[in-house]
Design a protein around this motif. Structure first.
Motif, PDB file in Angstrom:
ATOM      1  N   ALA A 155      43.686  34.165  30.722  1.00  0.00           N
ATOM      2  CA  ALA A 155      43.594  34.612  32.116  1.00  0.00           C
ATOM      3  C   ALA A 155      43.013  36.021  32.188  1.00  0.00           C
ATOM      4  O   ALA A 155      42.175  36.315  33.046  1.00  0.00           O
ATOM      5  CB  ALA A 155      44.965  34.562  32.782  1.00  0.00           C
ATOM      6  N   LYS A 156      43.438  36.910  31.280  1.00  0.00           N
ATOM      7  CA  LYS A 156      42.925  38.283  31.249  1.00  0.00           C
ATOM      8  C   LYS A 156      41.416  38.297  31.007  1.00  0.00           C
ATOM      9  O   LYS A 156      40.675  38.961  31.719  1.00  0.00           O
ATOM     10  CB  LYS A 156      43.603  39.079  30.123  1.00  0.00           C
TER      11      LYS A 156
ATOM     12  N   GLU B  40      39.463  36.697  33.986  1.00  0.00           N
ATOM     13  CA  GLU B  40      39.466  37.587  35.154  1.00  0.00           C
ATOM     14  C   GLU B  40      38.503  38.754  34.940  1.00  0.00           C
ATOM     15  O   GLU B  40      37.720  39.092  35.827  1.00  0.00           O
ATOM     16  CB  GLU B  40      40.895  38.096  35.401  1.00  0.00           C
TER      17      GLU B  40
ATOM     18  N   LYS C  84      34.653  39.500  36.929  1.00  0.00           N
ATOM     19  CA  LYS C  84      34.301  40.748  37.624  1.00  0.00           C
ATOM     20  C   LYS C  84      32.880  41.191  37.284  1.00  0.00           C
ATOM     21  O   LYS C  84      32.241  41.869  38.075  1.00  0.00           O
ATOM     22  CB  LYS C  84      35.284  41.858  37.253  1.00  0.00           C
TER      23      LYS C  84
ATOM     24  N   ILE D 147      36.325  31.795  39.118  1.00  0.00           N
ATOM     25  CA  ILE D 147      37.636  31.213  38.808  1.00  0.00           C
ATOM     26  C   ILE D 147      38.111  30.389  40.008  1.00  0.00           C
ATOM     27  O   ILE D 147      38.131  30.868  41.136  1.00  0.00           O
ATOM     28  CB  ILE D 147      38.651  32.308  38.454  1.00  0.00           C
TER      29      ILE D 147
ATOM     30  N   GLN E  43      43.513  31.000  42.627  1.00  0.00           N
ATOM     31  CA  GLN E  43      42.794  32.192  42.155  1.00  0.00           C
ATOM     32  C   GLN E  43      43.715  33.401  42.076  1.00  0.00           C
ATOM     33  O   GLN E  43      43.685  34.144  41.097  1.00  0.00           O
ATOM     34  CB  GLN E  43      41.629  32.525  43.094  1.00  0.00           C
TER      35      GLN E  43
ATOM     36  N   VAL F 136      46.024  33.175  39.039  1.00  0.00           N
ATOM     37  CA  VAL F 136      45.360  33.533  37.781  1.00  0.00           C
ATOM     38  C   VAL F 136      45.250  35.053  37.683  1.00  0.00           C
ATOM     39  O   VAL F 136      45.510  35.648  36.640  1.00  0.00           O
ATOM     40  CB  VAL F 136      43.966  32.873  37.663  1.00  0.00           C
ATOM     41  N   LYS F 137      44.903  35.692  38.801  1.00  0.00           N
ATOM     42  CA  LYS F 137      44.786  37.157  38.837  1.00  0.00           C
ATOM     43  C   LYS F 137      46.142  37.807  38.515  1.00  0.00           C
ATOM     44  O   LYS F 137      46.216  38.779  37.770  1.00  0.00           O
ATOM     45  CB  LYS F 137      44.297  37.595  40.211  1.00  0.00           C
TER      46      LYS F 137
ATOM     47  N   ALA G 102      46.855  37.433  34.858  1.00  0.00           N
ATOM     48  CA  ALA G 102      45.976  38.341  34.107  1.00  0.00           C
ATOM     49  C   ALA G 102      46.507  39.769  34.108  1.00  0.00           C
ATOM     50  O   ALA G 102      46.265  40.524  33.167  1.00  0.00           O
ATOM     51  CB  ALA G 102      44.571  38.295  34.671  1.00  0.00           C
ATOM     52  N   SER G 103      47.258  40.129  35.149  1.00  0.00           N
ATOM     53  CA  SER G 103      47.758  41.496  35.240  1.00  0.00           C
ATOM     54  C   SER G 103      49.064  41.703  34.455  1.00  0.00           C
ATOM     55  O   SER G 103      49.532  42.822  34.302  1.00  0.00           O
ATOM     56  CB  SER G 103      47.958  41.903  36.697  1.00  0.00           C
TER      57      SER G 103
END
Length: 143
Positions: free
Chosen positions: A103-104, A107, A111, A118, A130, A133-134, A137-138
């Motif tokens: 995911a990281k 993402e 960008k 995604i 979406q 997933v963000k 990723a965080s």
């Protein structure tokens, strides 16, 4: 080429055994991955694909392009089966055992490349949109 034969124009046709093997391979991916990210990749160049694959490998993840119908068959009875609806158009699967790594990378890559979009994904039985997933990723990864 003999008369009546249709040229395949470089398209590799899979026989039944190859399709069954592909479904088994995809089933293993869906069953064993901590996270699976589904993205559209229309318009990406070979170099961009290779770059994404390399970035995924660095974190222990992988990228797979598969025929949607075969991926949907492979999803049956697996964690994240509800994400089958995301498998439309030119889809690519990014996945890793680490529930955050793929995911990281996906993402971060999205960008920098507007052709990599995604759609969502799954983390076990949890289907992610979406924003999901963000959010994954965080999170901090296992390392």
């Amino acid at each position: 080429m003999s008369r009546g034969e249709t040229p395949t124009l470089g398209v590799k046709l899979l026989d039944r055994a190859q399709k069954e093997q592909l479904v088994d391979d995809l089933g293993q991916i869906f069953a064993s991955s901590g996270v699976v990210v589904v993205a559209h990749y229309a318009g990406m160049t070979v170099k961009q694909m290779q770059d994404l694959r390399a970035k995924m490998r660095e974190v222990g993840g992988s990228v797979r392009v598969a025929k949607n119908t075969l991926a949907k068959i492979a999803l049956e009875g697996k964690p994240g089966a509800k994400m089958a609806g995301m498998l439309t158009g030119m889809t690519m699967l990014s996945y890793s055992e680490d529930p955050v790594a793929a995911a990281k990378v996906a993402e971060a890559y999205a960008k920098t490349n507007d052709k990599f979009v995604i759609i969502g994904g799954a983390m076990g039985d949890t289907v992610l949109d979406q924003a999901g997933v963000k959010a994954v990723a965080s999170m901090p990864s296992r390392e």
